[in-house]
Design a protein around this motif. Sequence first.
Motif, PDB file in Angstrom:
ATOM      1  N   LEU A  85       0.826  -1.211   0.000  1.00  0.00           N
ATOM      2  CA  LEU A  85       0.000   0.000   0.000  1.00  0.00           C
ATOM      3  C   LEU A  85       0.857   1.258   0.000  1.00  0.00           C
ATOM      4  O   LEU A  85       0.619   2.196  -0.764  1.00  0.00           O
ATOM      5  N   MET A  86       1.859   1.270   0.866  1.00  0.00           N
ATOM      6  CA  MET A  86       2.645   2.493   0.984  1.00  0.00           C
ATOM      7  C   MET A  86       3.483   2.739  -0.261  1.00  0.00           C
ATOM      8  O   MET A  86       3.654   3.868  -0.697  1.00  0.00           O
ATOM      9  N   GLN A  87       4.025   1.673  -0.831  1.00  0.00           N
ATOM     10  CA  GLN A  87       4.813   1.867  -2.051  1.00  0.00           C
ATOM     11  C   GLN A  87       3.928   2.377  -3.181  1.00  0.00           C
ATOM     12  O   GLN A  87       4.335   3.225  -3.973  1.00  0.00           O
ATOM     13  N   ALA A  88       2.704   1.862  -3.242  1.00  0.00           N
ATOM     14  CA  ALA A  88       1.789   2.323  -4.285  1.00  0.00           C
ATOM     15  C   ALA A  88       1.403   3.774  -4.034  1.00  0.00           C
ATOM     16  O   ALA A  88       1.387   4.599  -4.951  1.00  0.00           O
ATOM     17  N   LEU A  89       1.120   4.107  -2.795  1.00  0.00           N
ATOM     18  CA  LEU A  89       0.653   5.446  -2.473  1.00  0.00           C
ATOM     19  C   LEU A  89       1.743   6.478  -2.700  1.00  0.00           C
ATOM     20  O   LEU A  89       1.501   7.559  -3.238  1.00  0.00           O
ATOM     21  N   PHE A  90       2.957   6.161  -2.292  1.00  0.00           N
ATOM     22  CA  PHE A  90       4.053   7.108  -2.449  1.00  0.00           C
ATOM     23  C   PHE A  90       4.711   6.985  -3.818  1.00  0.00           C
ATOM     24  O   PHE A  90       5.637   7.704  -4.124  1.00  0.00           O
ATOM     25  N   ARG A  91       4.248   6.055  -4.627  1.00  0.00           N
ATOM     26  CA  ARG A  91       4.804   5.843  -5.962  1.00  0.00           C
ATOM     27  C   ARG A  91       6.309   5.668  -5.871  1.00  0.00           C
ATOM     28  O   ARG A  91       7.067   6.195  -6.656  1.00  0.00           O
ATOM     29  N   ASN A  92       6.729   4.935  -4.862  1.00  0.00           N
ATOM     30  CA  ASN A  92       8.151   4.857  -4.582  1.00  0.00           C
ATOM     31  C   ASN A  92       8.471   3.453  -4.091  1.00  0.00           C
ATOM     32  O   ASN A  92       7.887   2.986  -3.122  1.00  0.00           O
ATOM     33  N   PRO A  93       9.408   2.772  -4.756  1.00  0.00           N
ATOM     34  CA  PRO A  93       9.663   1.383  -4.400  1.00  0.00           C
ATOM     35  C   PRO A  93      10.489   1.190  -3.133  1.00  0.00           C
ATOM     36  O   PRO A  93      10.642   0.066  -2.682  1.00  0.00           O
ATOM     37  N   LEU A 216      -9.988  -7.204   7.832  1.00  0.00           N
ATOM     38  CA  LEU A 216     -10.703  -5.989   7.427  1.00  0.00           C
ATOM     39  C   LEU A 216      -9.837  -5.109   6.531  1.00  0.00           C
ATOM     40  O   LEU A 216     -10.289  -4.597   5.505  1.00  0.00           O
ATOM     41  N   CYS A 217      -8.582  -4.965   6.929  1.00  0.00           N
ATOM     42  CA  CYS A 217      -7.712  -4.053   6.174  1.00  0.00           C
ATOM     43  C   CYS A 217      -7.371  -4.623   4.796  1.00  0.00           C
ATOM     44  O   CYS A 217      -7.286  -3.865   3.824  1.00  0.00           O
ATOM     45  N   VAL A 218      -7.173  -5.915   4.701  1.00  0.00           N
ATOM     46  CA  VAL A 218      -6.868  -6.492   3.388  1.00  0.00           C
ATOM     47  C   VAL A 218      -8.088  -6.358   2.476  1.00  0.00           C
ATOM     48  O   VAL A 218      -7.980  -5.987   1.299  1.00  0.00           O
ATOM     49  N   ALA A 219      -9.271  -6.598   3.036  1.00  0.00           N
ATOM     50  CA  ALA A 219     -10.489  -6.451   2.240  1.00  0.00           C
ATOM     51  C   ALA A 219     -10.633  -5.005   1.764  1.00  0.00           C
ATOM     52  O   ALA A 219     -10.936  -4.748   0.595  1.00  0.00           O
ATOM     53  N   ALA A 220     -10.379  -4.061   2.673  1.00  0.00           N
ATOM     54  CA  ALA A 220     -10.472  -2.646   2.293  1.00  0.00           C
ATOM     55  C   ALA A 220      -9.433  -2.315   1.229  1.00  0.00           C
ATOM     56  O   ALA A 220      -9.720  -1.621   0.250  1.00  0.00           O
ATOM     57  N   SER A 221      -8.217  -2.833   1.397  1.00  0.00           N
ATOM     58  CA  SER A 221      -7.144  -2.545   0.436  1.00  0.00           C
ATOM     59  C   SER A 221      -7.520  -3.015  -0.956  1.00  0.00           C
ATOM     60  O   SER A 221      -7.259  -2.328  -1.948  1.00  0.00           O
ATOM     61  N   LEU A 222      -8.137  -4.192  -1.026  1.00  0.00           N
ATOM     62  CA  LEU A 222      -8.481  -4.742  -2.337  1.00  0.00           C
ATOM     63  C   LEU A 222      -9.460  -3.841  -3.081  1.00  0.00           C
ATOM     64  O   LEU A 222      -9.412  -3.724  -4.296  1.00  0.00           O
ATOM     65  N   ARG A 223     -10.333  -3.193  -2.317  1.00  0.00           N
ATOM     66  CA  ARG A 223     -11.267  -2.266  -2.954  1.00  0.00           C
ATOM     67  C   ARG A 223     -10.547  -1.094  -3.598  1.00  0.00           C
ATOM     68  O   ARG A 223     -11.062  -0.457  -4.502  1.00  0.00           O
ATOM     69  N   TYR A 224      -9.370  -0.792  -3.086  1.00  0.00           N
ATOM     70  CA  TYR A 224      -8.642   0.373  -3.607  1.00  0.00           C
ATOM     71  C   TYR A 224      -7.484  -0.021  -4.521  1.00  0.00           C
ATOM     72  O   TYR A 224      -6.682   0.824  -4.898  1.00  0.00           O
ATOM     73  N   ALA A 225      -7.403  -1.289  -4.872  1.00  0.00           N
ATOM     74  CA  ALA A 225      -6.290  -1.741  -5.714  1.00  0.00           C
ATOM     75  C   ALA A 225      -6.312  -1.045  -7.072  1.00  0.00           C
ATOM     76  O   ALA A 225      -5.271  -0.608  -7.580  1.00  0.00           O
ATOM     77  N   GLN A 226      -7.490  -0.927  -7.648  1.00  0.00           N
ATOM     78  CA  GLN A 226      -7.586  -0.339  -8.985  1.00  0.00           C
ATOM     79  C   GLN A 226      -7.229   1.149  -8.990  1.00  0.00           C
ATOM     80  O   GLN A 226      -6.389   1.571  -9.790  1.00  0.00           O
ATOM     81  N   PRO A 227      -7.815   1.963  -8.089  1.00  0.00           N
ATOM     82  CA  PRO A 227      -7.360   3.347  -8.025  1.00  0.00           C
ATOM     83  C   PRO A 227      -5.868   3.465  -7.717  1.00  0.00           C
ATOM     84  O   PRO A 227      -5.212   4.372  -8.230  1.00  0.00           O
ATOM     85  N   LEU A 228      -5.325   2.562  -6.911  1.00  0.00           N
ATOM     86  CA  LEU A 228      -3.887   2.627  -6.641  1.00  0.00           C
ATOM     87  C   LEU A 228      -3.082   2.339  -7.906  1.00  0.00           C
ATOM     88  O   LEU A 228      -2.014   2.907  -8.115  1.00  0.00           O
ATOM     89  N   ASN A 229      -3.595   1.456  -8.742  1.00  0.00           N
ATOM     90  CA  ASN A 229      -2.945   1.249 -10.040  1.00  0.00           C
ATOM     91  C   ASN A 229      -2.924   2.545 -10.842  1.00  0.00           C
ATOM     92  O   ASN A 229      -1.902   2.923 -11.403  1.00  0.00           O
ATOM     93  N   ALA A 230      -4.081   3.210 -10.873  1.00  0.00           N
ATOM     94  CA  ALA A 230      -4.162   4.459 -11.647  1.00  0.00           C
ATOM     95  C   ALA A 230      -3.165   5.477 -11.121  1.00  0.00           C
ATOM     96  O   ALA A 230      -2.596   6.260 -11.883  1.00  0.00           O
ATOM     97  N   LEU A 231      -2.910   5.429  -9.829  1.00  0.00           N
ATOM     98  CA  LEU A 231      -1.981   6.372  -9.214  1.00  0.00           C
ATOM     99  C   LEU A 231      -0.550   6.184  -9.723  1.00  0.00           C
ATOM    100  O   LEU A 231       0.276   7.090  -9.619  1.00  0.00           O
ATOM    101  N   MET A 232      -0.261   5.016 -10.285  1.00  0.00           N
ATOM    102  CA  MET A 232       1.077   4.806 -10.835  1.00  0.00           C
ATOM    103  C   MET A 232       1.379   5.810 -11.943  1.00  0.00           C
ATOM    104  O   MET A 232       2.533   6.113 -12.221  1.00  0.00           O
ATOM    105  N   LEU A 233       0.338   6.317 -12.594  1.00  0.00           N
ATOM    106  CA  LEU A 233       0.533   7.301 -13.664  1.00  0.00           C
ATOM    107  C   LEU A 233       0.802   8.696 -13.116  1.00  0.00           C
ATOM    108  O   LEU A 233       1.174   9.589 -13.856  1.00  0.00           O
ATOM    109  N   GLY A 234       0.554   8.884 -11.826  1.00  0.00           N
ATOM    110  CA  GLY A 234       0.684  10.208 -11.222  1.00  0.00           C
ATOM    111  C   GLY A 234      -0.660  10.661 -10.681  1.00  0.00           C
ATOM    112  O   GLY A 234      -1.703  10.140 -11.079  1.00  0.00           O
ATOM    113  N   GLU A 235      -0.614  11.633  -9.776  1.00  0.00           N
ATOM    114  CA  GLU A 235      -1.853  12.052  -9.115  1.00  0.00           C
ATOM    115  C   GLU A 235      -2.822  12.712 -10.086  1.00  0.00           C
ATOM    116  O   GLU A 235      -4.024  12.460 -10.047  1.00  0.00           O
TER     117      GLU A 235
END
Lengths: 345, 259
Positions: A85-93, A216-235
């Motif tokens: 989650l954090m790597q995806a959010l910060f776009r930083n490996p 709970l957190c993994v289930a919640a994370s999965l709901r946001y997997a797709q938007p997190l993918n989109a975030l790879m392109l930039g905010e």
Amino acid sequence: MSGRSRQYGGVIPALGIALLLVTLASIRWGAVPIALSDMRSALGLALSGGGDALSLDQRIFLEIRLPRAILTALVGASLGVGGALMQALFRNPIVEPGLVGTSAGAAFGAALYFVMGAALKVHMGSWALPIAACTGGALSTWMVFRLSGAHTAGRTSVVALLLTGIAINALFMSGVGFLSYIARDPQARSITFWNLGTLSGANWSAVAIVGASTILCVAASLRYAQPLNALMLGEEEAGYLGVDVRRLKAVVLLVNVVLVAVATAFTGVIAFVGLVVPHLLRMLRGADNRFLIIGGALLGGVLLGLADMVARLLIAPAELPIGIVTSVVGVPVFLFLLRQRRYYF
Amino acid sequence: MLTGTDLSFSIEHARLLDGVSVTFEPGKLSLVIGPNGAGKSTLVKVLSRQLEPQSGVVRYDDRPLAGWSERDLARARAVLSQNVELAFPLRVWEVVLMGRYPHFTGAPGAADERACEEAMRYFDVLDWGARNYLTLSGGERQRVQFARVMAQIWDSTPGAHRWLLLDEPLTFLDIRYQFDFLRRIRELLNAGDLVVMGVVHDLNLAARFADHLVILSHGRVMASGAPAEVLQADTVEAAFGIRPTVQRGEAGGIHLLFE
């Protein structure tokens, strides 16, 4: 387009099987080996309410090994998913789940508990340590957000958040250092042990709480997997794809804080799992976040399970803090990954 | 139709847009030019709702931007910036599929796969599907990005428009790609329902391809209309601070020479 199933196929089932095997192995082997027949009969007795008739081995299995193995898998899952989650959010490996100060704050809360609890000579019950750690983790995370201005500006500045996180981490770790300096010997030892992580405190109530948080957190994370993918392109680009970036950040950070604070509260600070797990998965298959979240939960559990076995068996019947094992194994793995140029370019 | 009415946007004390009114029509290639700091990118961001203007209204058809949900807007309006940096290694098909994110959750449907495939074919990137995006050259990456944004708005809906906003997507490309992309975009306009508004840097490129040209300077619209009307030596000099010699070809083409 049908490359998708081929690209990501196979890994998740394999990791699921690996997690089962590792969990089973870590139940089976320890200072005392537990026979499979004992496990079966103990489970049978426990489920039928015949708990009084348990042998010593059966009790070890039910009250120590089983909760510990499950807790290990859950904490590993929390760290793996938190890292993804954090790597995806910060776009930083090179980001890890403790980045926004959560684990340093939790460590400080725990250290405070060890030193103050002893000084005040009050027994605060088995809940006090997790509560102190969670409070510390929440406090430090909150400070990072306040001080980075992330709560005011319409758009969170990732750099500001990152740097503030580094500063607050340093602050809380120096607090921990101060507390261990003034601590008496046994307290200092507890602090050290806790800072390096240990699963020796595992019991069924820890399993229940960490389990609820993880699921709970993994289930919640999965709901946001797709938007997190989109975030790879930039905010901005994510915004153009209809993603509410502000909300995404808030939710994902909250999920990560809960994952890390709850896991850290019961086991202490365990380094490198959250950092390495998403890397390994990306190398194996790709960077899709749904894959990284599910795979991260499984692989985190596998790696922490293996690390815990090493920690328990290497100097049995004594045991090493697990954080030492994860660091000793994690650092070379991480350095190796960084050298794989074809992976990042 | 895409209209901005009396748009103003300031940040701190800088007035980046100062009462800008613009109209972009379907089926036409509308390009915005202007010197650095004229407010071109700000205009794209305000039109696309990335930035909230202090005053003025943006309308997609007759509907003000406030009346569009994020999802509805993302299904009809795509935006491409000059330099999209991908944070992690992804396959090309994964990048293009992101264009369909406003249309599906979870697994893409058949319509999504078809839109991606057709958009990829249109920009000649279909064969690269399994390639790592980060191994592509700058021009190749931008072709993939064009495929992504077109996949986002690939299908026409009867009675509705589609909008494509381009924020200097050609800046880092060599001349062949610049011509190639603008030709392809022009060809897409034949569908009739597509509104394209783009910011470009190169005046001659704008003169060559635009149906409708807007010159922005100091946050204001300095001129707006057909390239032949807009690109007068005086206007260009007033906006850019350098005087061109305007050559007019026989077919109505215009060429600016700077010395």
